[in-house]
Design a protein around this motif. Structure first.
Motif, PDB file in Angstrom:
ATOM      1  N   GLN A 100      88.907  17.169  -7.467  1.00 19.99           N
ATOM      2  CA  GLN A 100      88.376  17.428  -8.844  1.00 19.99           C
ATOM      3  C   GLN A 100      89.241  17.841  -9.862  1.00 19.99           C
ATOM      4  O   GLN A 100      88.667  17.822 -10.941  1.00 19.99           O
ATOM      5  CB  GLN A 100      87.497  18.628  -8.200  1.00 19.99           C
ATOM      6  CG  GLN A 100      86.284  18.571  -6.866  1.00 19.99           C
ATOM      7  CD  GLN A 100      85.606  19.579  -6.184  1.00 19.99           C
ATOM      8  OE1 GLN A 100      86.457  20.530  -6.104  1.00 19.99           O
ATOM      9  NE2 GLN A 100      84.546  19.363  -5.790  1.00 19.99           N
ATOM     10  N   ILE A 122      81.187  22.092  -5.900  1.00 21.09           N
ATOM     11  CA  ILE A 122      82.410  22.665  -5.746  1.00 21.09           C
ATOM     12  C   ILE A 122      82.465  23.392  -4.727  1.00 21.09           C
ATOM     13  O   ILE A 122      81.445  24.319  -4.685  1.00 21.09           O
ATOM     14  CB  ILE A 122      83.008  23.340  -7.122  1.00 21.09           C
ATOM     15  CG1 ILE A 122      83.084  22.333  -8.006  1.00 21.09           C
ATOM     16  CG2 ILE A 122      84.282  24.230  -6.842  1.00 21.09           C
ATOM     17  CD1 ILE A 122      83.307  22.766  -9.351  1.00 21.09           C
ATOM     18  N   ILE A 125      84.105  29.687  -5.492  1.00 22.33           N
ATOM     19  CA  ILE A 125      84.790  30.168  -6.934  1.00 22.33           C
ATOM     20  C   ILE A 125      86.323  30.078  -6.860  1.00 22.33           C
ATOM     21  O   ILE A 125      86.946  29.577  -7.984  1.00 22.33           O
ATOM     22  CB  ILE A 125      84.266  31.524  -6.998  1.00 22.33           C
ATOM     23  CG1 ILE A 125      82.703  31.565  -7.362  1.00 22.33           C
ATOM     24  CG2 ILE A 125      85.136  32.287  -8.227  1.00 22.33           C
ATOM     25  CD1 ILE A 125      82.467  31.082  -8.805  1.00 22.33           C
ATOM     26  N   CYS A 128      86.872  26.795  -8.247  1.00 20.21           N
ATOM     27  CA  CYS A 128      86.543  26.615  -9.416  1.00 20.21           C
ATOM     28  C   CYS A 128      87.700  27.079 -10.271  1.00 20.21           C
ATOM     29  O   CYS A 128      88.013  26.447 -11.300  1.00 20.21           O
ATOM     30  CB  CYS A 128      85.169  27.633  -9.942  1.00 20.21           C
ATOM     31  SG  CYS A 128      83.729  26.798  -9.482  1.00 20.21           S
ATOM     32  N   ILE A 143      80.374  27.754 -15.573  1.00 18.85           N
ATOM     33  CA  ILE A 143      80.084  27.965 -13.982  1.00 18.85           C
ATOM     34  C   ILE A 143      78.931  28.109 -13.833  1.00 18.85           C
ATOM     35  O   ILE A 143      78.251  29.334 -14.223  1.00 18.85           O
ATOM     36  CB  ILE A 143      81.303  28.847 -13.268  1.00 18.85           C
ATOM     37  CG1 ILE A 143      82.682  28.475 -13.597  1.00 18.85           C
ATOM     38  CG2 ILE A 143      80.993  28.750 -11.716  1.00 18.85           C
ATOM     39  CD1 ILE A 143      83.713  29.356 -12.895  1.00 18.85           C
ATOM     40  N   GLU A 145      75.729  27.987 -10.474  1.00 20.35           N
ATOM     41  CA  GLU A 145      75.148  27.797  -9.269  1.00 20.35           C
ATOM     42  C   GLU A 145      73.765  27.643  -9.001  1.00 20.35           C
ATOM     43  O   GLU A 145      73.082  28.512  -9.518  1.00 20.35           O
ATOM     44  CB  GLU A 145      75.670  28.606  -8.299  1.00 20.35           C
ATOM     45  CG  GLU A 145      75.516  28.622  -6.952  1.00 20.35           C
ATOM     46  CD  GLU A 145      76.016  29.733  -5.966  1.00 20.35           C
ATOM     47  OE1 GLU A 145      76.144  29.681  -4.730  1.00 20.35           O
ATOM     48  OE2 GLU A 145      76.742  30.733  -6.552  1.00 20.35           O
ATOM     49  N   ILE A 151      80.615  23.081 -12.293  1.00 22.75           N
ATOM     50  CA  ILE A 151      81.189  23.333 -13.784  1.00 22.75           C
ATOM     51  C   ILE A 151      80.823  22.299 -14.706  1.00 22.75           C
ATOM     52  O   ILE A 151      80.780  21.297 -14.474  1.00 22.75           O
ATOM     53  CB  ILE A 151      82.812  23.289 -13.715  1.00 22.75           C
ATOM     54  CG1 ILE A 151      83.229  24.120 -12.773  1.00 22.75           C
ATOM     55  CG2 ILE A 151      83.205  23.769 -15.035  1.00 22.75           C
ATOM     56  CD1 ILE A 151      85.002  24.114 -12.477  1.00 22.75           C
TER      57      ILE A 151
END
Length: 167
Positions: A100, A122, A125, A128, A143, A145, A151
């Motif tokens: 990533q 992902i 956090i 991230c 970001i 969810e 992202i």
């Protein structure tokens, strides 16, 4: 529970230029081509490119399938003449946070001036934050969810669209 879908997020980003999108790149293609087929319908005027390691054939009129390692600088160099309005890393090929990070660090070179890169699936956090540590100099970001953490990275701040109704 959030009732928004990934398509809703695409609508928020591309509502004003969806029909003007010329080139879309998907990194990590599902064997049944489901996601690239959805992008083919959503961005109906775009040429779609998909990169993956497994053998496959293009199954949509304006789609180009590239069998290659998406985490190789060689493929980025080969695609370098194409500028993408939208790049999405789907996660089938992104087996680690290092993959990533590679996407965030290297695929920005292929974005058009108003391009958007999304990294989906992902783990958490913490991952991230690891990705963004390497990507902050290239992008402005959000970001999100929904059914997964992802992202949204914008190449330039002036195209960012932030939703006031987000939780």
């Amino acid at each position: 529970m959030n009732s928004k879908t990934f398509k809703d997020e695409l609508d928020c980003i591309f509502w004003h230029r969806k029909d003007k999108i010329k080139n879309v790149l998907e990194i990590g293609t599902t064997p049944d081509y489901k996601t690239i087929g959805e992008y083919n319908i959503y961005f109906n005027n775009a040429t779609l490119f998909s990169i993956d390691n497994y053998k496959g054939e293009s199954c949509f009129g304006k789609q180009q399938y590239i069998q290659a390692n998406p985490f190789s600088l060689d493929i980025i160099c080969k695609l370098g003449k194409v500028k993408f309005d939208f790049i999405v890393a789907e996660g089938n090929q992104l087996n680690s946070v290092q993959d990533q990070i590679f996407v965030a660090q290297n695929y920005y070179k292929l974005l058009d001036d108003n391009g958007v890169l999304i990294i989906k699936n992902i783990k958490d956090i913490d991952d991230c934050n690891k990705i963004l540590k390497y990507a902050l100099r290239y992008y402005y970001f959000e970001i999100k969810e929904l059914d997964c953490i992802f992202i949204i990275m914008y190449k330039f701040k002036d195209i960012c669209i932030f939703n006031s109704d987000d939780d």
